[in-house]
Write an enzyme that holds these catalytic residues in place. Sequence first.
Site, short mmCIF file in Angstrom:
data_model
loop_
_atom_site.label_atom_id
_atom_site.label_comp_id
_atom_site.label_asym_id
_atom_site.label_seq_id
_atom_site.Cartn_x
_atom_site.Cartn_y
_atom_site.Cartn_z
N ARG A 69 0.83 -1.22 0.00
CA ARG A 69 0.00 0.00 0.00
C ARG A 69 0.85 1.26 0.00
NH1 ARG A 69 -5.71 -1.09 1.44
NH2 ARG A 69 -5.95 -2.94 0.19
N ASP B 119 -6.51 -3.34 -7.62
CA ASP B 119 -7.07 -4.00 -6.45
C ASP B 119 -7.32 -5.47 -6.78
OD1 ASP B 119 -8.30 -3.05 -3.67
OD2 ASP B 119 -9.43 -4.76 -4.42
N TYR C 105 -14.08 -13.11 -0.20
CA TYR C 105 -14.85 -11.91 -0.57
C TYR C 105 -16.10 -12.30 -1.36
CZ TYR C 105 -11.42 -8.57 1.13
OH TYR C 105 -10.62 -7.83 1.94
N ARG D 155 -4.00 5.84 0.63
CA ARG D 155 -4.69 7.00 1.20
C ARG D 155 -3.84 7.85 2.14
NH1 ARG D 155 -9.86 3.84 3.18
NH2 ARG D 155 -8.21 2.32 3.45
N ARG E 179 -7.80 10.62 -6.27
CA ARG E 179 -8.98 9.85 -5.87
C ARG E 179 -10.19 10.76 -5.69
NH1 ARG E 179 -12.75 7.50 -4.06
NH2 ARG E 179 -12.84 5.88 -2.47
O1 1CP Z 1 0.45 0.47 -3.25
C1 1CP Z 1 -0.41 -0.43 -3.18
O2 1CP Z 1 -0.23 -1.47 -2.55
C2 1CP Z 1 -1.69 -0.14 -3.90
C3 1CP Z 1 -2.37 -1.21 -4.65
C4 1CP Z 1 -3.37 -2.07 -3.87
C5 1CP Z 1 -3.22 -3.43 -3.60
C6 1CP Z 1 -2.00 -4.29 -3.83
C7 1CP Z 1 -4.66 -1.69 -3.41
C8 1CP Z 1 -5.22 -0.33 -3.47
N1 1CP Z 1 -5.31 -2.82 -2.96
C9 1CP Z 1 -4.45 -3.88 -3.04
C10 1CP Z 1 -4.73 -5.29 -2.73
C11 1CP Z 1 -5.88 -5.62 -1.86
N2 1CP Z 1 -7.18 -5.16 -1.93
C12 1CP Z 1 -5.85 -6.57 -0.83
C13 1CP Z 1 -4.63 -7.37 -0.48
C14 1CP Z 1 -3.72 -6.57 0.40
C15 1CP Z 1 -4.15 -6.44 1.83
O3 1CP Z 1 -4.29 -7.47 2.51
O4 1CP Z 1 -4.33 -5.27 2.26
C16 1CP Z 1 -7.11 -6.66 -0.25
C17 1CP Z 1 -7.55 -7.55 0.89
C18 1CP Z 1 -7.96 -5.76 -0.96
C19 1CP Z 1 -9.40 -5.52 -0.72
C20 1CP Z 1 -9.62 -4.11 -0.37
N3 1CP Z 1 -9.62 -3.10 -1.28
C21 1CP Z 1 -9.76 -3.53 0.92
C22 1CP Z 1 -9.74 -4.29 2.23
C23 1CP Z 1 -11.09 -4.40 2.81
C24 1CP Z 1 -11.19 -5.40 3.93
O5 1CP Z 1 -11.80 -6.47 3.70
O6 1CP Z 1 -10.65 -5.13 5.02
C25 1CP Z 1 -9.90 -2.16 0.74
C26 1CP Z 1 -10.12 -1.11 1.80
C27 1CP Z 1 -9.79 -1.90 -0.65
C28 1CP Z 1 -9.80 -0.57 -1.33
C29 1CP Z 1 -8.45 -0.07 -1.69
N4 1CP Z 1 -7.54 -0.77 -2.47
C30 1CP Z 1 -6.41 0.00 -2.66
C31 1CP Z 1 -6.63 1.25 -1.98
C32 1CP Z 1 -5.65 2.41 -1.96
C33 1CP Z 1 -7.89 1.19 -1.39
C34 1CP Z 1 -8.58 2.31 -0.61
C35 1CP Z 1 -9.63 2.87 -1.49
C36 1CP Z 1 -9.88 4.33 -1.33
O7 1CP Z 1 -9.16 5.16 -1.91
O8 1CP Z 1 -10.84 4.68 -0.61
#
Ligand code: 1CP
Length: 369
Positions: free
Chosen positions: A48, A97, A175, A52, A61
């Site tokens: 990440r 994502d 999911y 954010r 965003r």
């Molecule tokens: O730099 C980076 O790593 C950005 C790319 C990235 C990656 C590799 C994002 C952006 N998401 C992911 C993978 C991802 N997405 C995972 C695996 C990593 C982890 O365990 O954290 C998972 C579980 C998700 C699912 C997801 N997408 C969640 C988690 C929700 C939960 O069940 O707890 C969330 C909050 C997202 C949205 C998301 N994805 C990425 C960002 C920056 C965001 C936030 C969205 C926003 O801007 O509001």
Amino acid sequence: MIAPARTSRTAFRQSGNVLKRSAALWDSSFLRACRGETASRTPVWLMRQAGRYMAHYRGHRSGRAFLDLCKDPAACCEVTVHAATWLGTDAAIIFSDILVLLEALGLPVEFTTGDGPHLPKPVRGPAEVAALADPAQAAADLAYVYRAISLTAAALPASVPLIGFCGAPFTLAAYAIEGGGSRQFARTRQFMYHQPAAWHALLARLVDAAIPYLSAQIAAGAAAVQIFDSWVGVLSRPDFSEFVAPHLTRLSASVPAGAPVILFGHGTHHLIDLIAACGADVIGCDQHTDLAEAWRLGGGPPRIAIQGNLDPALLLSDPGRICAGADAVLAAAAGRPGHVFNLGHGILKETDPDLVRALVDHVHAATAR
Ligand code: 1CP
């Protein structure tokens, strides 16, 4: 028992995309460490790292839905390159994502309420598994990801590899079945125990889609791939072996030689040897995993490389505490070849970006060889 490595690390071929980006890429500290080789310093990137906590990301965003950003290749490139170059990391991960693959398989995904994703048409039985889209077509529909990767690979400095990724079959299935995030994954495990045929059919379908998805990411310019099994740590060892390992093994084995496979899980310290046996080149460890033990369970260097594992919450503290924490991770790695410095999970959104940059600088300064 420890399975043979997916490929001999020393035999990694200079496959298509690697050749395109030259010896600088092949010799980068990140790819050297993934191959279990010594590097001029310990490479560092952070899960990440584009997210954010960064004002630049929030700017891209603002005023648009999260998935719209994921589907804009130029913006994904911009966000990815900015994070990697501003922080000075040794690798970048493509901004996207794991859930876009579920959407392409016919499960709508919404990011409307607060933080978590919502899937309004969850998979609850064999009928929904059978109704999923054709896996090859699903992968083909993700052309916007491949476009983002090719733009980003071309825009990054020559020695900074780009990491592609996908969700692992268990985490994607969770999911799909829960219809969003979860703490206990009760529905997922009920599905697994009570509908084993549908469970295996679902995971097989997810892997059938993930295989062409990762291959196309590598063809577009990803130099390595990370498979995120964020939630598989809820399973016991016997359940992991029975319900997950065959699918994860098939996915890892299908990744084209030349691109290292990083298998990351959270809460998986009890599964490290089983995860290593699924054929990863690099095991991504969370902050509760002992790195020396992970190496031992994975077969030791150079059989396995290890990525991790600073507690992301430490980045909410102060420079002294952060550097001490980083030093403790480096001491646990003890200079073994094949260490990729990372966090144990993603950067928290409350984190001060300047402290993240200071962490990257500290790891570089502390490990220059
Ligand atoms: O730099 C980076 O790593 C950005 C790319 C990235 C990656 C590799 C994002 C952006 N998401 C992911 C993978 C991802 N997405 C995972 C695996 C990593 C982890 O365990 O954290 C998972 C579980 C998700 C699912 C997801 N997408 C969640 C988690 C929700 C939960 O069940 O707890 C969330 C909050 C997202 C949205 C998301 N994805 C990425 C960002 C920056 C965001 C936030 C969205 C926003 O801007 O509001």
